[in-house]
Write an enzyme that holds these catalytic residues in place. Structure first.
Site, PDB file in Angstrom:
ATOM      1  NE  ARG A 285      -1.274   2.360   3.013  1.00  0.00           N
ATOM      2  CZ  ARG A 285      -0.722   3.429   3.573  1.00  0.00           C
ATOM      3  NH1 ARG A 285      -0.537   4.531   2.887  1.00  0.00           N
ATOM      4  NH2 ARG A 285      -0.310   3.389   4.833  1.00  0.00           N
TER       5      ARG A 285
ATOM      6  CB  CYS B 186       1.521  10.600   2.311  1.00  0.00           C
ATOM      7  SG  CYS B 186      -0.071  11.388   2.008  1.00  0.00           S
TER       8      CYS B 186
HETATM    9  N1  COA Z   1     -12.987   4.598  -3.166  1.00  0.00           N
HETATM   10  C1  COA Z   1     -13.174   4.816  -4.490  1.00  0.00           C
HETATM   11  N2  COA Z   1     -13.726   5.930  -4.993  1.00  0.00           N
HETATM   12  C2  COA Z   1     -14.080   6.887  -4.122  1.00  0.00           C
HETATM   13  C3  COA Z   1     -13.923   6.734  -2.752  1.00  0.00           C
HETATM   14  C4  COA Z   1     -13.330   5.538  -2.267  1.00  0.00           C
HETATM   15  N3  COA Z   1     -13.103   5.329  -0.977  1.00  0.00           N
HETATM   16  N4  COA Z   1     -14.363   7.833  -2.143  1.00  0.00           N
HETATM   17  C5  COA Z   1     -14.821   8.658  -3.100  1.00  0.00           C
HETATM   18  N5  COA Z   1     -14.656   8.087  -4.299  1.00  0.00           N
HETATM   19  C6  COA Z   1     -14.980   8.652  -5.613  1.00  0.00           C
HETATM   20  C7  COA Z   1     -16.401   9.138  -5.683  1.00  0.00           C
HETATM   21  O1  COA Z   1     -17.246   8.102  -6.050  1.00  0.00           O
HETATM   22  C8  COA Z   1     -16.309  10.199  -6.752  1.00  0.00           C
HETATM   23  O2  COA Z   1     -16.205   9.578  -8.009  1.00  0.00           O
HETATM   24  P1  COA Z   1     -16.733  10.315  -9.346  1.00  0.00           P
HETATM   25  O3  COA Z   1     -15.901  11.553  -9.501  1.00  0.00           O
HETATM   26  O4  COA Z   1     -16.479   9.301 -10.411  1.00  0.00           O
HETATM   27  O5  COA Z   1     -18.168  10.618  -9.088  1.00  0.00           O
HETATM   28  C9  COA Z   1     -14.949  10.827  -6.473  1.00  0.00           C
HETATM   29  O6  COA Z   1     -14.186   9.816  -5.804  1.00  0.00           O
HETATM   30  C10 COA Z   1     -15.034  12.071  -5.616  1.00  0.00           C
HETATM   31  O7  COA Z   1     -15.788  11.766  -4.463  1.00  0.00           O
HETATM   32  P2  COA Z   1     -15.814  12.731  -3.180  1.00  0.00           P
HETATM   33  O8  COA Z   1     -16.604  12.077  -2.116  1.00  0.00           O
HETATM   34  O9  COA Z   1     -16.233  14.121  -3.630  1.00  0.00           O
HETATM   35  O10 COA Z   1     -14.338  12.693  -2.718  1.00  0.00           O
HETATM   36  P3  COA Z   1     -13.228  13.835  -2.751  1.00  0.00           P
HETATM   37  O11 COA Z   1     -12.961  14.304  -4.117  1.00  0.00           O
HETATM   38  O12 COA Z   1     -13.578  14.833  -1.705  1.00  0.00           O
HETATM   39  O13 COA Z   1     -11.962  12.966  -2.275  1.00  0.00           O
HETATM   40  C11 COA Z   1     -11.177  11.063  -1.042  1.00  0.00           C
HETATM   41  C12 COA Z   1     -11.955  12.363  -1.008  1.00  0.00           C
HETATM   42  C13 COA Z   1     -11.006  10.625   0.396  1.00  0.00           C
HETATM   43  C14 COA Z   1     -11.965  10.033  -1.805  1.00  0.00           C
HETATM   44  C15 COA Z   1      -9.816  11.286  -1.725  1.00  0.00           C
HETATM   45  O14 COA Z   1      -9.224  12.440  -1.187  1.00  0.00           O
HETATM   46  C16 COA Z   1      -8.886  10.125  -1.576  1.00  0.00           C
HETATM   47  O15 COA Z   1      -9.157   9.046  -2.086  1.00  0.00           O
HETATM   48  N6  COA Z   1      -7.751  10.301  -0.901  1.00  0.00           N
HETATM   49  C17 COA Z   1      -6.787   9.265  -0.799  1.00  0.00           C
HETATM   50  C18 COA Z   1      -5.861   9.520   0.331  1.00  0.00           C
HETATM   51  C19 COA Z   1      -4.719   8.541   0.358  1.00  0.00           C
HETATM   52  O16 COA Z   1      -4.794   7.439  -0.107  1.00  0.00           O
HETATM   53  N7  COA Z   1      -3.611   8.994   0.938  1.00  0.00           N
HETATM   54  C20 COA Z   1      -2.451   8.195   1.099  1.00  0.00           C
HETATM   55  C21 COA Z   1      -2.534   7.286   2.249  1.00  0.00           C
HETATM   56  S1  COA Z   1      -2.498   8.138   3.799  1.00  0.00           S
HETATM   57 ZN    ZN Z   2       3.073   6.234   5.360  1.00  0.00          ZN
END
Ligand code: COA
Ligand code: ZN
Length: 307
Positions: free
Chosen positions: A15, A240
């Site tokens: 991951r 990250c």
């Molecule tokens: N898995 C897959 N897709 C997801 C999801 C999840 N957990 N959460 C949201 N989405 C999708 C939504 O369905 C939407 O899709 P669309 O554009 O096709 O309609 C899109 O993502 C945006 O959704 P929204 O709820 O508005 O999310 P956001 O744009 O505010 O983003 C997160 C929030 C949390 C989803 C995003 O910031 C993220 O995935 N961050 C990852 C952080 C990470 O992995 N960091 C490293 C490890 S610490």
């Molecule tokens: Zn880390």
């Protein structure tokens, strides 16, 4: 100086290690890689994250990856940022969920596009969901617990406050994460002591990045403070994508070497672990794994120390 008799090494390479790479490993290679990690004796492996594929395209095949490793004798763990991720992970068959929330407001915004309060409210819903599905466990990882790339120093009182906030929702396992390696052993000691004093019943883990070369020193201090759950990434990959300046985790090889040489059991066979890292290195193009122990090669058996 006292050290635990044994520790659980939580392998986060599949991951954390893969999420920040400029290339995407195929699902088959991820499955092969996790198989080699499992063959080294690692039993707790964070295999993927159920996050937005737009945010982390490297792990867009989370469900397929989980399906591919179903027969392995491990506890697959998945990182989740929200309720949607929790639902998808559980539907894919994952039972150990790792919810991420940052102690600093700016990193939480950068990482998951939410306020910390919004994340906490979502964690409450995830805990509810977990209560309805037998066997589902949720731990909380508190990112930026030792410093934030946007805000700088993070007050220890804030770490304690957010540990309390997740504990009040029923979370019993908390990982304190040094997302960009700002921690030092004295800070690690102070943060752990402050958290444990206020919330003694929790199981604490640490997630340490080696950005400034203190990762292994911080791990040693955490173990001396009684921590027995330590994240590490094979080869020392990681970082990250939403924390400027992020570099790799402490390397699993380095942590296992440290522990085993000091008599702390990990259950991990270093020689087998090298096979996983060699596989990864040969599969990725142009990536050299930073683990010092991996670079040095398998250690020679130790002779008697005295007598
Ligand atoms: N898995 C897959 N897709 C997801 C999801 C999840 N957990 N959460 C949201 N989405 C999708 C939504 O369905 C939407 O899709 P669309 O554009 O096709 O309609 C899109 O993502 C945006 O959704 P929204 O709820 O508005 O999310 P956001 O744009 O505010 O983003 C997160 C929030 C949390 C989803 C995003 O910031 C993220 O995935 N961050 C990852 C952080 C990470 O992995 N960091 C490293 C490890 S610490
Ligand atoms: Zn880390």
């Amino acid at each position: 100086m006292s050290l635990p008799a044994s520790v659980t090494v939580v392998e986060v390479g599949p991951r954390d290690g893969l999420q920040n790479l400029g290339q995407v490993l195929s699902t088959a290679d991820k499955v092969g890689y996790i198989g080699l990690l499992a063959a080294s004796g690692l039993t707790a492996i964070e295999v993927t994250s159920f996050v937005s594929p737009k945010a982390v395209p490297q792990l867009a095949d989370a469900a397929e990856t989980v399906a591919g490793i179903r027969s392995l004798p491990i506890t697959p763990i998945a990182l989740i940022p929200n309720l949607k991720g929790a639902k998808s992970a559980v539907a894919a068959g994952v039972r150990a969920l790792n919810f991420v929330i940052s102690v600093s407001a700016s990193h939480n915004r950068s990482n998951v596009n939410r306020t910390r309060e919004e994340s906490l409210a979502e964690l409450a819903e995830i805990v509810d969901l977990a209560g309805k599905v037998p066997g589902v466990r949720v731990r909380a990882s508190l990112a930026t617990a030792f410093g934030c790339p946007f805000e700088g120093p993070v007050p220890i009182a804030a770490v304690v406050r957010w540990v309390g906030a997740v504990a009040r929702l029923g979370i019993t396992e908390v990982t304190l994460a040094d997302s960009v390696g700002f921690g030092n052993p004295e800070l690690v000691r102070q943060v752990l002591l402050a958290c444990r004093e206020r919330f003694p019943g929790l199981i604490y883990g640490v997630h340490l990045h080696d950005t400034r070369g203190l990762g292994i020193a911080n791990a040693l201090m955490a173990m001396q403070c009684g921590v027995t759950v330590l994240d590490a990434a094979a080869g020392g990959l990681g970082g990250c994508p939403f924390a400027p300046g992020a570099t790799g985790n402490i390397a699993t090889e380095d942590l296992v070497f440290l522990c085993e040489e000091m008599g702390v059991k990990t259950g991990v066979d270093l020689t087998r672990l090298f096979e996983a890292s060699r596989f990864l290195q040969s599969t990725l193009s142009g990536v050299s794994l930073p683990s010092r122990v991996f670079q040095a090669g398998p250690p020679k058996p130790r002779g008697p120390i005295s007598g």
